[in-house]
Design a protein around this motif. Structure first.
Motif, short mmCIF file in Angstrom:
data_model
loop_
_atom_site.label_atom_id
_atom_site.label_comp_id
_atom_site.label_asym_id
_atom_site.label_seq_id
_atom_site.Cartn_x
_atom_site.Cartn_y
_atom_site.Cartn_z
N ARG A 225 72.29 60.15 69.99
CA ARG A 225 72.43 61.61 69.89
C ARG A 225 72.85 62.21 71.22
NH1 ARG A 225 72.19 66.32 66.56
NH2 ARG A 225 70.48 65.53 65.31
N TRP A 228 76.58 61.26 72.08
CA TRP A 228 77.54 62.09 71.35
C TRP A 228 77.61 63.50 71.95
CZ3 TRP A 228 81.49 60.94 68.68
CH2 TRP A 228 81.52 59.83 67.83
N GLU A 257 76.58 53.70 64.71
CA GLU A 257 77.03 54.97 65.26
C GLU A 257 77.75 54.76 66.59
OE1 GLU A 257 77.01 57.54 63.53
OE2 GLU A 257 75.69 56.79 61.94
N ALA A 261 81.69 55.58 67.61
CA ALA A 261 82.11 56.27 68.83
C ALA A 261 83.15 55.46 69.60
CB ALA A 261 80.90 56.54 69.71
N TRP A 556 78.31 67.84 59.31
CA TRP A 556 79.12 67.66 60.52
C TRP A 556 80.28 68.64 60.57
CZ3 TRP A 556 77.62 63.54 57.37
CH2 TRP A 556 78.43 63.29 56.26
#
Length: 767
Positions: A225, A228, A257, A261, A556
């Motif tokens: 988190r 990002w 995740e 990225a 999102w």
């Protein structure tokens, strides 16, 4: 001699029969079909010589009548094919003999592959004649409607996540016991931080402090988190290097995740050397690991064939997984209203966006609400309840406004109070009794929101005995007034046969009505039906487009609002990165915004300046492939002027022609007229030029003035040519205009004409 001839002919017939038998025995795949399905598949082989496998149905098909419902099945399944899940079910008496030859049905719902079908129910289908014997009237047959009881529901309802209890995982306690003290502390910090972010009034500063502490204690989700947030510049200073280090470390451990990225960074060349192959690889790992963003990015590339082979079925599989989680998160309030501001349109207009409310206007409504204006109270209550249009969600203020309006007798306010109590939030506790009271008061006054809410109560038996017929009654009253929740639920009840006879056609009707109103679950249900062939002919293309629509309505999408706020605050680097992420997920508006920013020279040091037009060209191309007409015109401009690509007049004309024919774009028509006039990349033709100029003027009023100037110039050119080709050429040296005035004499002529037109307008203005 005659006998010998007859004997020879008989021998040839026997030889031909032997060859045909051998050919049938050696048909590719026929032996495997016999071994797998027995005599049924063998007989089907004999009746359909050239039928393709059932796993790849064609788009054309025959129709099967499911009692009173019309279902269309493919011709490849017409020979004794049964609906999905029909294997092993007792056939209906009237069709038992004809349905003896069964083969696997179409691809099932729920994202299953043809090799592992998940049954929807049971039923039988009649055996249709071979294609060469089949007429239009022979395609309709009676079959028994499938029984969906006890199966995983195909469609979604708003109340599924609220009124159907889910048992906790069996190993939840075990995981808690095996956690160390440090891991338990990190988990508590992470959970508290996420709760602070999910409030209607999020405390972001405190939340990110807790996430920082959890990440230092080794909490992976907290580290993702924060990474990002640093990569996107979302509520934290943008730091690509720090984000890259975290993602590289976590992706090496297999975190999906982090894989997503890294795919995003390789796709852009952000902090790493650009590599589309590595981007696709990381997107694949992320999608297989369950990352919703990874699934969206991979599905988008597979659907449009970007750096990989185009595959509708593969895209459908990944989009369906994302849509399942999006549909499960739909709340009774509908979630925040996300405004996808298109920067190009905003710049072409007055510079302000109609998607956001002006602060002065909000203050004016607040003044009216404080003075007791009921409509202003309801409007502000809805605005704070759902959020959007530049206003953040605030359930406390929404509740206060709704209470004031409800006390004044407004049925809308009563209905929304009922929704708040039925759902429960950080302001009011969930209370079925209070919700029922408000819904009944609103329904008595004929309010569609209250009627729909009362239908919910009867559908799930909350505060009242469960009663499907009364639920249908209230949903129908709500749907007749155009309320999308009522239309959605009525469609669900027709599909499931709850309180009414099952009727797929009526279900599709109400799903279409609700989807036109923008209800995400109605779009999801239509996608499910098209993907599984339930009640409609199976259509992969249509299903993927609907699934993509649903996936793009996930939470999102709120990044659009953040990116626009960054753009307005001149934080171009953060805005560009957010728009780039959304564009990789397949959002067409984000792709056009990325191209717009790059076209205006906004790179903010993220990318080399010399790559600006090349990157913009790619983004315009992706937006154009999704149907954005302005992007198609921009592609023509880039090829015409040689921005990011060599000058190519033919390619420019092709793009202008597509924008003209497909999107009826006036600018494209005008450009085609000019290219016909000058003979650039296409045949020089003054008559075609005039035709395109006229079409541009008819399409858009804004094109009338430039078209008038162009037509005047065109008339002058025609006159010059006429005089040049006549006997007047001996007296007027008009053929020497290029020599006298230069090759740009037409620009001088247009300038003079524009000045003359301005003078005419000036002197004819009203006094």
């Amino acid at each position: 001699m005659g006998g010998a001839t007859r004997l020879s002919g008989l021998a040839w017939l026997l030889l031909l029969a032997a060859l045909l038998s051998a050919g049938l025995a050696q048909r590719p795949g026929s032996e495997e079909l016999r071994q797998q399905f027995g005599s049924g598949a063998e007989e089907a082989d004999e009746s359909e010589d050239a039928a393709p496998p059932a796993a790849a149905p064609s788009s054309a098909g025959g129709m099967v009548l499911v009692r009173s419902e019309l279902t269309v099945v493919d011709e490849t399944e017409s020979t004794g094919a049964r609906p999905k899940g029909a294997e092993g079910a007792p056939p209906a008496p009237e069709t038992a003999e004809r349905a003896a030859r069964g083969s696997p049905g179409r691809q099932p719902a729920g994202g299953q592959s043809p090799e592992s079908p998940e049954p929807l129910g049971t039923g039988t289908v009649t055996r249709l004649p071979p294609p060469e014997q089949q007429g239009p009237a022979d395609a309709i047959r009676e079959v028994e409607a499938p029984d969906l009881s006890g199966q995983e529901p195909l469609l979604k309802s708003i109340g599924d996540s609220y009124f159907k209890p889910s048992s906790p995982p069996s190993d939840a306690g075990k995981d808690d016991e095996t956690m160390t003290e440090q891991e338990r502390q990190a988990e508590e910090l992470y959970t508290t931080g996420e709760k602070l972010l999910s409030r209607s009034r999020p405390d972001r500063a405190r939340s990110y402090q807790l996430l920082e502490e959890a990440a230092r204690l080794g909490h992976t989700a907290a580290a993702v988190r924060l990474a990002w947030a640093r990569l996107l510049g979302s509520h934290l200073p943008q730091d690509v290097t720090a984000a890259k280090e975290t993602f590289e470390r976590l992706s090496a451990r297999g975190n999906p995740e982090a894989q997503m990225a890294m795919g995003f960074m390789y796709a852009l060349g952000l902090g790493v050397s650009s590599s589309q192959a590595k981007a696709l690889l990381h997107y694949t790992f992320a999608a297989l690991g369950g990352s919703s963003w990874g699934q969206m990015a991979l599905a988008y590339r597979q659907f449009y064939g970007i750096n990989t082979a185009s595959s509708c079925e593969a895209a459908l599989t990944h989009y369906r997984k994302v849509c399942g989680s999006v549909a499960d998160q739909v709340s009774l309030s509908g979630g925040s209203t996300v405004s996808r501001v298109r920067l190009y349109d905003e710049a072409e207009s007055t510079g302000s966006s109609s998607s956001t409310l002006d602060e002065d206007l909000i203050q004016y409504y607040q003044f009216l609400a404080d003075k007791g204006d009921v409509q202003a109270q309801v409007g502000l209550g809805q605005l704070h309840y759902q959020g959007g249009r530049g206003v953040e969600r605030d359930h406390q203020r929404a509740y206060e406004y709704f209470v004031q309006a409800a006390d004044a007798g407004n049925p809308n306010a009563m209905a929304f109070l009922g929704k708040m109590y039925l759902e429960g939030n950080d302001v009011v506790q969930q209370d079925n009794t209070t919700a029922l009271k408000y819904f009944e008061r609103a329904a008595e006054l004929g309010n569609p929101v209250g009627q729909s809410g009362l239908g919910f109560m009867y559908l799930y038996g909350k505060g009242v005995p469960q009663d499907f017929k009364r639920a249908v009654k209230y949903f129908a009253l709500s749907a007749d007034q155009g309320w999308v929740d009522g239309q959605l639920q009525l469609g669900n009840m027709f599909f499931n046969g709850q309180g009414v006879s099952r009727d797929f056609k009526m279900a599709i009707k109400y799903f279409n009505l609700a989807s036109q109103g923008g209800h995400v679950l109605a779009i999801y249900n239509l996608a499910q039906m098209h993907a599984s062939g339930a009640g409609v002919v199976r259509a992969c293309q249509t299903a993927v487009e609907l699934y993509k629509n649903v996936a793009e309505r996930g939470r999102w999408a709120e990044l659009f609002m953040e990116a626009h706020a960054d753009y307005k605050a001149y934080r171009y680097s953060a805005a560009l990165t957010k728009y780039y992420l959304l564009s990789e997920l397949g959002y067409e508006t984000a792709q056009s915004n990325v191209a717009f920013l790059l076209d205006k020279g906004v790179t903010s040091g993220l990318f080399p300046e010399e790559e600006r037009y090349t990157r913009a060209l790619i983004s315009w191309g992706r937006a154009a492939s999704q149907g954005y007409g302005v992007a198609r015109v921009k592609l023509g401009d880039y090829h015409y002027y040689g921005y990011g690509t060599p000058v190519d007049y033919e390619a420019a004309a092709d793009h202008y022609r597509m924008a003209s024919e497909q999107q009826q774009n006036a600018q494209a028509m005008f450009n085609l007229g000019y290219m016909h006039e000058q003979g650039l990349g296409i045949q020089r033709d003054i008559h075609l030029a005039k035709r395109f100029y006229d079409m541009a003027a008819e399409t858009s009023p804004d094109a009338q003035v430039p078209v008038a100037l162009a037509m005047t110039k065109l008339g002058a050119i025609f006159l010059v040519r006429f005089l040049d080709e006549s006997d007047w050429s001996d007296y007027l040296p008009l053929s020497a205009l290029n020599r006298l005035l230069g090759p740009d004499w037409d620009i001088y002529l247009m300038t003079v004409l524009a000045v003359l037109l301005a003078l005419v307008v000036f002197f004819r203005r009203p006094r």
